[in-house]
Design a protein around this motif. Sequence first.
Motif, PDB file in Angstrom:
ATOM      1  N   LEU A  60       0.846  -1.195   0.000  1.00  0.00           N
ATOM      2  CA  LEU A  60       0.000   0.000   0.000  1.00  0.00           C
ATOM      3  C   LEU A  60       0.878   1.241   0.000  1.00  0.00           C
ATOM      4  O   LEU A  60       1.615   1.494   0.952  1.00  0.00           O
ATOM      5  CB  LEU A  60      -0.922   0.015   1.226  1.00  0.00           C
ATOM      6  N   VAL A  61       0.781   1.983  -1.100  1.00  0.00           N
ATOM      7  CA  VAL A  61       1.658   3.128  -1.311  1.00  0.00           C
ATOM      8  C   VAL A  61       0.838   4.395  -1.511  1.00  0.00           C
ATOM      9  O   VAL A  61      -0.155   4.395  -2.231  1.00  0.00           O
ATOM     10  CB  VAL A  61       2.558   2.897  -2.547  1.00  0.00           C
ATOM     11  N   LEU A  62       1.255   5.470  -0.833  1.00  0.00           N
ATOM     12  CA  LEU A  62       0.698   6.793  -1.085  1.00  0.00           C
ATOM     13  C   LEU A  62       1.669   7.562  -1.967  1.00  0.00           C
ATOM     14  O   LEU A  62       2.833   7.182  -2.114  1.00  0.00           O
ATOM     15  CB  LEU A  62       0.476   7.550   0.232  1.00  0.00           C
ATOM     16  N   ARG A  63       1.185   8.661  -2.556  1.00  0.00           N
ATOM     17  CA  ARG A  63       2.027   9.506  -3.392  1.00  0.00           C
ATOM     18  C   ARG A  63       2.110  10.902  -2.805  1.00  0.00           C
ATOM     19  O   ARG A  63       1.138  11.407  -2.226  1.00  0.00           O
ATOM     20  CB  ARG A  63       1.450   9.593  -4.800  1.00  0.00           C
ATOM     21  N   VAL A  64       3.269  11.523  -2.934  1.00  0.00           N
ATOM     22  CA  VAL A  64       3.431  12.900  -2.475  1.00  0.00           C
ATOM     23  C   VAL A  64       2.639  13.811  -3.401  1.00  0.00           C
ATOM     24  O   VAL A  64       2.897  13.869  -4.611  1.00  0.00           O
ATOM     25  CB  VAL A  64       4.916  13.307  -2.450  1.00  0.00           C
ATOM     26  N   ALA A  65       1.665  14.511  -2.843  1.00  0.00           N
ATOM     27  CA  ALA A  65       0.828  15.417  -3.629  1.00  0.00           C
ATOM     28  C   ALA A  65       1.283  16.862  -3.500  1.00  0.00           C
ATOM     29  O   ALA A  65       1.176  17.647  -4.443  1.00  0.00           O
ATOM     30  CB  ALA A  65      -0.635  15.300  -3.187  1.00  0.00           C
ATOM     31  N   GLU A  76      -1.145  11.405  -0.719  1.00  0.00           N
ATOM     32  CA  GLU A  76      -2.470  11.149  -1.296  1.00  0.00           C
ATOM     33  C   GLU A  76      -2.600   9.681  -1.676  1.00  0.00           C
ATOM     34  O   GLU A  76      -1.638   9.070  -2.153  1.00  0.00           O
ATOM     35  CB  GLU A  76      -2.670  12.033  -2.532  1.00  0.00           C
ATOM     36  N   GLY A  77      -3.801   9.152  -1.474  1.00  0.00           N
ATOM     37  CA  GLY A  77      -4.050   7.741  -1.748  1.00  0.00           C
ATOM     38  C   GLY A  77      -4.399   7.461  -3.179  1.00  0.00           C
ATOM     39  O   GLY A  77      -5.417   6.830  -3.451  1.00  0.00           O
ATOM     40  N   ASN A  78      -3.587   7.919  -4.092  1.00  0.00           N
ATOM     41  CA  ASN A  78      -3.746   7.583  -5.500  1.00  0.00           C
ATOM     42  C   ASN A  78      -2.536   6.772  -5.927  1.00  0.00           C
ATOM     43  O   ASN A  78      -1.448   7.318  -6.098  1.00  0.00           O
ATOM     44  CB  ASN A  78      -3.851   8.844  -6.372  1.00  0.00           C
ATOM     45  N   GLN A  97      -4.941   0.051  -4.723  1.00  0.00           N
ATOM     46  CA  GLN A  97      -5.621   1.298  -4.413  1.00  0.00           C
ATOM     47  C   GLN A  97      -6.304   1.209  -3.049  1.00  0.00           C
ATOM     48  O   GLN A  97      -6.867   0.181  -2.705  1.00  0.00           O
ATOM     49  CB  GLN A  97      -6.702   1.600  -5.470  1.00  0.00           C
ATOM     50  N   PRO A  98      -6.254   2.286  -2.245  1.00  0.00           N
ATOM     51  CA  PRO A  98      -7.029   2.293  -1.009  1.00  0.00           C
ATOM     52  C   PRO A  98      -8.526   2.211  -1.335  1.00  0.00           C
ATOM     53  O   PRO A  98      -8.947   2.579  -2.432  1.00  0.00           O
ATOM     54  CB  PRO A  98      -6.680   3.651  -0.383  1.00  0.00           C
ATOM     55  N   PRO A  99      -9.347   1.735  -0.392  1.00  0.00           N
ATOM     56  CA  PRO A  99     -10.785   1.592  -0.654  1.00  0.00           C
ATOM     57  C   PRO A  99     -11.546   2.909  -0.546  1.00  0.00           C
ATOM     58  O   PRO A  99     -12.764   2.912  -0.510  1.00  0.00           O
ATOM     59  CB  PRO A  99     -11.233   0.615   0.441  1.00  0.00           C
TER      60      PRO A  99
END
Length: 220
Positions: free
Chosen positions: A128-133, A144-146, A153-155
């Motif tokens: 599970l990876v988030l991206r720096v927005a 951000e959870g994209n 993808q997060p639910p």
Amino acid sequence: MSRRRVSIPLPTAGEVALGLLLAGLAGLPVLRTWALHLGATEAELDATLPGDDRTPSADLVATRAITVRAPADVVWPWVAQIGADRGGFYSYDALENLVGCGVRSADRVEPAWQTVRVGDAVALHPDLVLRVAVVEPGRALVLEGNAAPGEQQPPYGFTWAFVLRAAPGGGTRLVVRERYVRAGTAAKVVTEIASVASTVMSEKMLRGIRDRAERAGAAR
């Protein structure tokens, strides 16, 4: 003149249990509000923070904060290296590792982890990876959870903001905000459970960052 003794029946065990249950249910909204706003001032709850515009339709928002007796430039390096594959989350590593996060929270600033760019991946878990927005060095980091194509993808839509603001009387206020955009009952159930766990982990994380930054500030 004699007085009549009045006998008051004692409640049954079932009635006591029901009363306690009703009292507990009545207090849940207050407890939930406290958990979502842990340590934050009214001004911080009402403030528009970096990253809020990424989830304008958020229907669950948690804003938590702590005062750090150190300047923002001392606090920022600990925020910049957040991530399961980087400096960890300064929280309960053992609990996070029960679900396979593989976290080991750092007790020192690592120069290799200080460069953060928009689009960079920040792992919560190997899957599970988030991206720096948003990244404003010394001021704000928003995740951000994209996920990228092929990543889980997060639910629900999600942003996680770390914002540094001047504290009254000196020091820094570290404000952490989670914003969830939920669609469907399943996502709402998941996020309500997540928000409970997040309260426990975030409280420890805020103290973890504070303690590390204050020690670094004192040493400097």
